[in-house]
Design an enzyme around this catalytic site. Structure first.
Site, PDB file in Angstrom:
ATOM      1  N   HIS A  82       0.954  -1.168  -0.213  1.00  0.00           N
ATOM      2  CA  HIS A  82      -0.069  -0.031   0.149  1.00  0.00           C
ATOM      3  C   HIS A  82       0.834   1.099   0.135  1.00  0.00           C
ATOM      4  CE1 HIS A  82      -4.337   1.224   0.251  1.00  0.00           C
ATOM      5  NE2 HIS A  82      -3.827   2.208   0.590  1.00  0.00           N
ATOM      6  N   ASP A 161     -13.675   2.537   6.615  1.00  0.00           N
ATOM      7  CA  ASP A 161     -12.686   3.514   5.786  1.00  0.00           C
ATOM      8  C   ASP A 161     -13.165   3.847   4.456  1.00  0.00           C
ATOM      9  OD1 ASP A 161     -10.096   4.396   5.508  1.00  0.00           O
ATOM     10  OD2 ASP A 161     -10.057   2.962   3.934  1.00  0.00           O
ATOM     11  N   ARG A 168     -13.036  12.426   3.620  1.00  0.00           N
ATOM     12  CA  ARG A 168     -11.534  13.026   3.901  1.00  0.00           C
ATOM     13  C   ARG A 168     -11.161  13.638   2.378  1.00  0.00           C
ATOM     14  NH1 ARG A 168      -7.808   8.767   5.131  1.00  0.00           N
ATOM     15  NH2 ARG A 168      -6.407  10.343   5.400  1.00  0.00           N
ATOM     16  N   SER A 183      -6.226   4.612   8.203  1.00  0.00           N
ATOM     17  CA  SER A 183      -6.955   4.016   6.844  1.00  0.00           C
ATOM     18  C   SER A 183      -6.063   3.008   5.950  1.00  0.00           C
ATOM     19  CB  SER A 183      -7.039   5.502   5.858  1.00  0.00           C
ATOM     20  OG  SER A 183      -7.251   5.054   4.628  1.00  0.00           O
ATOM     21  N   LYS A 187      -7.360  -1.568   6.089  1.00  0.00           N
ATOM     22  CA  LYS A 187      -7.508  -2.154   4.794  1.00  0.00           C
ATOM     23  C   LYS A 187      -6.599  -3.486   4.968  1.00  0.00           C
ATOM     24  CE  LYS A 187      -7.344   1.596   2.037  1.00  0.00           C
ATOM     25  NZ  LYS A 187      -7.783   2.796   2.679  1.00  0.00           N
TER      26      LYS A 187
HETATM   27  N1  URA Z   1      -4.054   5.656   1.160  1.00  0.00           N
HETATM   28  C1  URA Z   1      -5.023   5.141   1.833  1.00  0.00           C
HETATM   29  O1  URA Z   1      -5.543   4.029   1.855  1.00  0.00           O
HETATM   30  N2  URA Z   1      -5.461   6.026   2.949  1.00  0.00           N
HETATM   31  C2  URA Z   1      -5.130   7.300   3.333  1.00  0.00           C
HETATM   32  O2  URA Z   1      -5.261   7.985   4.151  1.00  0.00           O
HETATM   33  C3  URA Z   1      -3.662   7.661   2.413  1.00  0.00           C
HETATM   34  C4  URA Z   1      -3.493   6.817   1.536  1.00  0.00           C
END
Ligand code: URA
Length: 435
Positions: A82, A161, A168, A183, A187
């Site tokens: 990620h 999220d 956001r 966040s 995930k």
């Molecule tokens: N990627 C994400 O999944 N969440 C964030 O807040 C920033 C980048």
């Protein structure tokens, strides 16, 4: 409990208890707490922060807002990557098939555009027919059958999220270490990844502008993941200029396809090698960095990574004709060069400004309900350190109309500094943060 009291508590610098955070997130996911109260709370977090315990509680509450997948009945182990978000960041499109092609199943949940940065899901959806809204069952089946899945957040997986992320994006509440950490990690925990590499970006085109903040974010996320029993490492990578050349949804897919077929760009490939080598080592497939890189290079050069990418696209309903011939992907009708105002060397390229321009062209959202235009964006023609002459193109604007392109030209010029003397490009990889 009342949401208004928890907002006030955070506004005044207090720490929310575990029970308060769980109540807020459960209530928001269930639709009992409205967007306006959640936005006020998110802004209070941006301004006041959260301590490590609150951040861990927020992560777990968001992860547990939906199913927590356990894929061990299907495959022995899954890996995931990620990014914390950056301009021109199409890393997943190249890295995920590379890693899957070496035999490590990738079960990935990605995001849409966020603030000034693009999102993998919006990029993938520029491929006609491709579905990213997969049920937990479809997600499982893809892991088993293809060994690679990239899905949007669903009602099943980390739904809190999903809602908060979209909120956001349009309420200027992205730039916060606890909100980003929770966040991202919610995930990763919800999809059950055993090995996770985090691409934590810093610089003008990232949400963390300084290396120190990126390091703090990386350490927070690595600690959360390790505490949850996952093997995690983070790579601190530079966003002091955009990654690769393309910025914009279909444009980035096209560039990633080029890279999968052996056509670079060099910085994108180098970053994927570093991130991939972390995953290969975390998974225990190779004992050291050199051996891990050699394995990844093999699947890139042999076409195995490309074949895995096409299997994933087909499995998720994408029309392969557009991938085999990416010139068929949606293209903007107006393509206009931005000329360099003077001769010299490109000294800086402000990624945030370019990301905001891409959004203004239609590549991102200003409101939750906005539809994005996959065609638009920017293609850099010079990167930091390159010599340009007055009038030569700095980039090409891909816009829905010539008027749109003209409108963004003054803002684009503010993104560039051109120096008289030669300039050294910033290093791409700064360091690796391990558990
Ligand atoms: N990627 C994400 O999944 N969440 C964030 O807040 C920033 C980048």
């Amino acid at each position: 409990m009342r949401a208004v009291d928890l907002i006030a508590k955070k506004r005044d610098g207090g720490a929310l208890t575990s029970a308060e955070i769980a109540w807020l997130i459960t209530g928001y996911a269930a639709g009992n707490i409205p967007d306006y109260q959640m936005s006020a709370w998110a802004m209070a977090v941006v301004l006041r922060g959260m301590d490590d315990r609150e951040t861990a509680d927020l992560t777990m509450a968001m992860a547990r807002s939906g199913d927590m997948l356990d894929l061990h009945g299907l495959v022995p182990l899954t890996v995931d990557k990620h990014s914390t978000g950056g301009v021109g960041d199409k890393t997943t499109l190249l890295l995920a098939p590379m890693v899957a092609a070496v035999g490590l199943p990738v079960a990935k949940m990605s995001g849409r555009g966020l603030g000034f940065s693009g999102g993998t899901i919006d990029k993938l959806e520029s491929i006609p027919g491709l579905r990213t809204n997969l049920s937990a069952e479809e997600f499982r089946r893809a892991v088993r059958d293809v060994g690679l899945v990239v899905a949007a957040q669903s009602g099943d997986l980390a739904p809190a999220d999903k809602k908060l992320y979209a909120l956001r994006d349009v309420t200027a509440t992205v730039e916060s270490i606890p909100l980003i950490a929770a966040s991202v990690m919610s995930k990763k925990l919800a999809t059950g990844a055993d090995c996770i590499v985090l691409d934590v970006k810093y610089g003008s085109g990232a949400f963390m502008h300084t290396l120190a903040d990126a390091r703090a974010l990386a350490r927070t996320m690595v600690a959360i993941g390790s505490h949850a029993g996952r093997r995690v490492s983070a790579v601190l990578s530079s966003m002091q200029q955009p990654l690769g050349f393309a910025i914009g949804n279909a444009l980035e897919v096209r560039e990633a396809i080029g890279a999968l077929r052996g056509g670079g760009p060099a910085d994108l490939v180098a970053l994927c090698m570093t991130l991939g080598a972390q995953l290969v080592q975390l998974a225990g497939l190779r004992p050291d960095e050199d051996a891990a890189r050699a394995l990844l290079r093999e699947v890139l050069d042999s076409g195995a990574a490309w074949a895995t990418f096409t299997q994933m696209i087909a499995n998720q309903g994408g029309d392969l004709a557009f991938v085999e011939d990416p010139s068929r992907l949606p293209a903007a009708p107006a393509q206009i060069d931005l000329p360099a105002p003077r001769s010299g060397y490109v000294a800086t390229i402000d990624g945030q400004t370019l990301g905001l321009v891409c959004n203004a062209l239609g590549g991102g959202r200003a409101r939750i309900e906005d539809r994005i235009d996959p065609r638009v964006g920017l293609v850099l023609r010079a990167k930091v350190g390159d010599r340009v002459t007055e009038g030569s193109p700095l980039l090409t604007i891909h816009a829905a109309s010539p008027a749109d392109a003209q409108r963004v030209t003054p803002q684009l010029l503010t993104a560039y500094a051109i120096a008289a003397g030669s300039v050294i490009a910033p290093a791409l990889i700064e360091e690796v943060v391990s558990a």
